[in-house]
Write a protein that holds these residues in place. Sequence first.
Motif, PDB file in Angstrom:
ATOM      1  N   LEU A 151       0.847  -1.187   0.000  1.00 45.30           N
ATOM      2  CA  LEU A 151       0.000   0.000   0.000  1.00 45.30           C
ATOM      3  C   LEU A 151       0.884   1.239   0.000  1.00 45.30           C
ATOM      4  O   LEU A 151       1.719   1.418   0.897  1.00 45.30           O
ATOM      5  N   THR A 152       0.684   2.081  -1.018  1.00 46.51           N
ATOM      6  CA  THR A 152       1.600   3.217  -1.202  1.00 46.51           C
ATOM      7  C   THR A 152       0.947   4.573  -0.961  1.00 46.51           C
ATOM      8  O   THR A 152       1.657   5.569  -0.776  1.00 46.51           O
ATOM      9  N   THR A 153      -0.376   4.627  -0.984  1.00 45.09           N
ATOM     10  CA  THR A 153      -1.011   5.936  -0.845  1.00 45.09           C
ATOM     11  C   THR A 153      -2.126   5.898   0.190  1.00 45.09           C
ATOM     12  O   THR A 153      -2.803   4.886   0.356  1.00 45.09           O
ATOM     13  N   LEU A 154      -2.286   7.035   0.859  1.00 41.74           N
ATOM     14  CA  LEU A 154      -3.408   7.246   1.770  1.00 41.74           C
ATOM     15  C   LEU A 154      -4.387   8.215   1.123  1.00 41.74           C
ATOM     16  O   LEU A 154      -4.029   8.925   0.163  1.00 41.74           O
ATOM     17  N   PRO A 155      -5.610   8.277   1.613  1.00 42.27           N
ATOM     18  CA  PRO A 155      -6.542   9.289   1.106  1.00 42.27           C
ATOM     19  C   PRO A 155      -5.978  10.693   1.308  1.00 42.27           C
ATOM     20  O   PRO A 155      -5.007  10.904   2.043  1.00 42.27           O
ATOM     21  N   ASP A 156      -6.629  11.676   0.689  1.00 46.65           N
ATOM     22  CA  ASP A 156      -6.088  13.042   0.678  1.00 46.65           C
ATOM     23  C   ASP A 156      -6.140  13.700   2.056  1.00 46.65           C
ATOM     24  O   ASP A 156      -6.699  13.164   3.008  1.00 46.65           O
ATOM     25  N   ASP A 157      -5.560  14.901   2.125  1.00 40.61           N
ATOM     26  CA  ASP A 157      -5.428  15.600   3.403  1.00 40.61           C
ATOM     27  C   ASP A 157      -6.763  15.913   4.049  1.00 40.61           C
ATOM     28  O   ASP A 157      -6.903  15.852   5.272  1.00 40.61           O
ATOM     29  N   ASP A 158      -7.745  16.278   3.249  1.00 35.85           N
ATOM     30  CA  ASP A 158      -9.053  16.596   3.824  1.00 35.85           C
ATOM     31  C   ASP A 158      -9.642  15.398   4.549  1.00 35.85           C
ATOM     32  O   ASP A 158     -10.270  15.526   5.604  1.00 35.85           O
ATOM     33  N   PHE A 159      -9.415  14.229   3.974  1.00 29.27           N
ATOM     34  CA  PHE A 159      -9.905  13.014   4.626  1.00 29.27           C
ATOM     35  C   PHE A 159      -9.172  12.788   5.946  1.00 29.27           C
ATOM     36  O   PHE A 159      -9.780  12.487   6.970  1.00 29.27           O
ATOM     37  N   LEU A 160      -7.866  12.947   5.937  1.00 25.83           N
ATOM     38  CA  LEU A 160      -7.079  12.706   7.151  1.00 25.83           C
ATOM     39  C   LEU A 160      -7.444  13.697   8.259  1.00 25.83           C
ATOM     40  O   LEU A 160      -7.425  13.349   9.442  1.00 25.83           O
ATOM     41  N   LYS A 161      -7.776  14.925   7.862  1.00 20.18           N
ATOM     42  CA  LYS A 161      -8.161  15.914   8.864  1.00 20.18           C
ATOM     43  C   LYS A 161      -9.434  15.525   9.602  1.00 20.18           C
ATOM     44  O   LYS A 161      -9.651  15.925  10.755  1.00 20.18           O
TER      45      LYS A 161
END
Length: 1171
Positions: A1127-1137
């Motif tokens: 797994l190389t990517t996480l969801p975008d910053d808005d999601f992480l916030k």
Amino acid sequence: MAEAILFGLAQKMIENLGSQTFQEIGSLWGVKGELEKIKNTVSTIQAVLLDAAEKQSHDHQVKDWLQKLNDAVYEADDLLSEFSTEAMRRRAVSGNKVTKEVRTFFSKSNQLAFRGKMSSKIKAMRQKLNAIAEDRKNFRLEEYHVETNVVSRKREPTHSFVREENVIGREDDRKAIIDLLLDSNVEENVSVIPIVGIGGLGKTTLAQCVYNDEKLKNCFELKMWVCISDVFELKIIIEKIIASVKGKAPKNREMDHLQRKLRKKIDKKKYLLVLDDVWNEDRGKWLNLRDFLMGGSRGSKIIITTRSKLVAKITHTVSPYILEGLSEEQSWSLFKQVAFSKGQVANNPTLVTIGREIVTICHGVPLAIMSIGHVLYCEETASEWLLVKDNLLANVIEGNEIFPILKLSYDNLPSHLKSCFAFCSLFPKDYEMDKDTVIQLWIAQGFIQLSNKNQQLEDVGEKYFKDLLWRSFFEEVIDAYGLLKYKMHDLIHDLAESIAGEECRLIDFHGKNINEKNRHVSCPFFIDLSFIETLKSSVQSDKIRTFLQTCEMYKSNALDESMLNTLILSFRHLRALDLHGLKITRVPNSIGKLMHLKYLDLSFNKDIETLPDSITTLLNLQVLKLYDCKGLKELPKKFTELVNLKHLYNHGCDNLSHMPCGLGQMTSLQTLQLFTVSTSSQTSGLGELKELNNLRGTLEISHLKEAISESIVVNLREKQHLEKLILKWHHQDRVDNNKEEKLLEDLQPHQNLKYFVVHQYKGVKLSSWVSSLINLVDLNIENCKRCRYLPPLSHLTYLKSLRLDTLNDLEYISNNDMSKEVPASSTTLSTPFFPSLKSLIIIECPNLKGWWGRTGRDLVATTSASTPDHRQDQSHSSLPLFPLLSFLSIKDCPKMTSMPLFPNLEESLYLENVSLKPLQETMSMSFLVPSSSSSLSSSSPLSKLNTMDLVSIEDIESLPAEWALNLHSLKGLKIWNCPKLTSMSGAVRHLTSLCELSIYNCEEFDPLRDMHDDGMEWRCLICLRHLFFRDIPKLKSLPVGLQCISTLNMLLISNCPNLMTLPELTSLEYLGIYRCEPNLTSLLEISCLTSLQKLEIADFPNLITFPESIRNLISLETLYIYDCPNLTTLPDDDFLKSLRKLQIVDCPQLAEKYKNKIDKDFPNLEIKWTW
């Protein structure tokens, strides 16, 4: 208010000084006259003590006099204890008769000095007490007889009116009481419903709400309300009832006229009568009133509100309704209503914060919330509110509301209970008290009073404890181990602290709240040397009588020998010393200096190997607790010199190699939890138990293999107070069946025994006397691998629990002819077979074939539950059933094909590695029960079952619809490791109460098999909350019917490699997907899971990225990712916030790419990295 403890201490002194022992010793030592004068003086002082306690709040001279008296009485008690202890020591040396030992003693010249010294001390003490007694005349104190000085309760008379808008949080309680009032399924014409709870909970308010409820408007011809309070006089109560009916008091108040008028008013009428605030605990008085009230017509009800469970017990015809406190939100709603003016909540968040903290302190008691709320209504600043919060108890007392109301209950206590209650302030709030421990501590302080010589202090203490429980000072709780314990409501605890005053002190963490007036202290935290030094410098060492350790054991530090030595030498007047769980390795010799000690707890100190010999000089010691001292190897050789020892708690002392010689002489022993048998001539043999006939509670006899060669008389049949007997043999290589069975035969206990455990017995036959234990409640036979024959058990009237564990050679549970145990003329529904059995557990009996070796008549085997026929009906009509069995667990008994029927299970059915035939036989009963309607018959087998586990059942292919039709109460179903299970087609539509379904490792199972609608049938699981699938290779998609279930909030799917899709589960809050689809490179479509709060994914070696649609998970707060190496990517910053918690484990590419960024850019995100 510490007079409660002082009063109890004075009473103990009076009793001791009047005892025959003190009179004989006093006469022979030349101080009889002095002792008699002390007794008279203390009696004189005691008579005015209660009046002095009342006056001390406004008269400082009286308060000072009480303090001097308090100190003097304690000093006198210490002196008398020293006096009697010395006499006891010499009696132990010279013989048992007082006269003999004293004369022997005084024949030696060096003893004359002691006589003179003691005589001088006693005379000085008498003079000191006389001076204090003389001072009492300065204060004009009145004398009161102890039991008549009950403070009159000044509560205003109650009435039936209440404004409903002022009542918050009692809707469920009101509905419950109304349901009871409308219940017509009762035996009596007139039913009595007690509402029980502590003062201030709102019992009267609830009764008012019910009394005025619209649902009851036309249900009763008469409604009457009477406030009883402290005066329970028959004539007065009848007058009040008549006045409530007529609206005015009767003119003719002759008793005969009143009773005729009352009966004329209520007889043959359906009425509702509320008797509010009842305190009377005299059953005779209640029965006299009840006789006049029983003429009402069917459906008449009497509501009684009371603080006393004893009142409820003597009056109720239905179970008492126990009123609890309000929830936190209900409490807050009530507080807002009384404390805030309009708009104040929205405009002042600071006051809201303080208010919520105040509400928490009130613990759901409406009167406390309202009292404080009214005080705060006129206060507008945060500083004023903080002042109230910080001085909450004082404000409540000054407000003259909740605290005086609670104190009414205390004032109503007999004097002997007041000191006991005050002493309980030593236990922290929410502390789960052990009843026996509390009673033993009361005894150690001398609070228990005997009314005759035949009583045991423990039995009287039990009565005291029950009295406080009935009066709602204590409440029952079940601890984490399922044991019954007791707590005090926080406000009741506050009351106890107020009553005890300086006498008892629950020490704070820094030890700053202790002073020289404290006599009983407890530490709710670990102790160390600095604390001991603080304690030593803050209190008077000769005053401390109780030192309790009330913190959790895992929180304690180690207490080394020097620290312990300092503690012991600092407080030589201790009566009770609790050192449990302090990681003590060695008990110092100085323990012998504690001459007065009666209670010593060294439990859970696993590294203690021996006890010092000096411990045997503690002649007053009554209780020695050594629970779980696993390292203890032996007890001191002179252990039998502890002549007053009554209770030895040594359960868990597994390394104890033997018992001390002469133990059989300690005939006062009531508790001896573990007796370890040894063959050494220097130790105590099994025969030492012969004379110990006062033993009660539990006795475990361990290492019985060592007793095989003994010729013994144990005399267990004379130990009528024993409740539980545990017999353990442990491993042995050579076995002589005859000797094993002879030994067990010689260990027959009294018929009063309630619990019996046999462990590793090597005989073939269990003794026939087991059948004679007519009071047996629990029988546990475990690891008796050679046992083949059990005695008849089905007739044991009180047997509730039976466990058979690892009986390798057992083939049949009963070797009787079945026709002898179950007469052929009996019907299935009427046979008295195991009449009270509620729990049956059978584990690892690999050769067990069935219940009876001989049936006495032919039984046709059941072939299938789904194809009943006439022959099966005959077989079932021959089998008895367990009438009350609620819990059944059978594991690893593969040969067992038949057993009695179990249709009435409620709690649980657990079957593992067994034949399905016993279950088939029971389920087939449904075809025997005629039903006049199409609805389910109440006699349907397993219709009340709550949970069912089917594990490793080789012959189950499906859950038949005929079975599921009966399982309409089932809430939990687990089917694990059933290789032939294919589907649940036809069954799920009937499981309408199912909350949790778990299917593991069923390789042929497919939830859609035999369904033609993509699984819409699953929508019938309307209560399903948790669904688990694991190791189901044929699972490709979930039934679409699941998306219709609004209650489903948890789904876990593990190792289902062919899973392709998920339905739209919009109610789901927790989703876990583990080891599914090894070739998956992107997550399943989950955008529809709009309620999802927690997502866990694990073990996806080829997962590379998250889908864009994951941003649609608007409710997601927690994301766990495990073992996704690519797994190389996480969801975008808005999601992480939007997340609160992120945990990433063994995902090296994510860690390398994101760790620094997330730690820097998302400081508020709780994150854990592991790789």
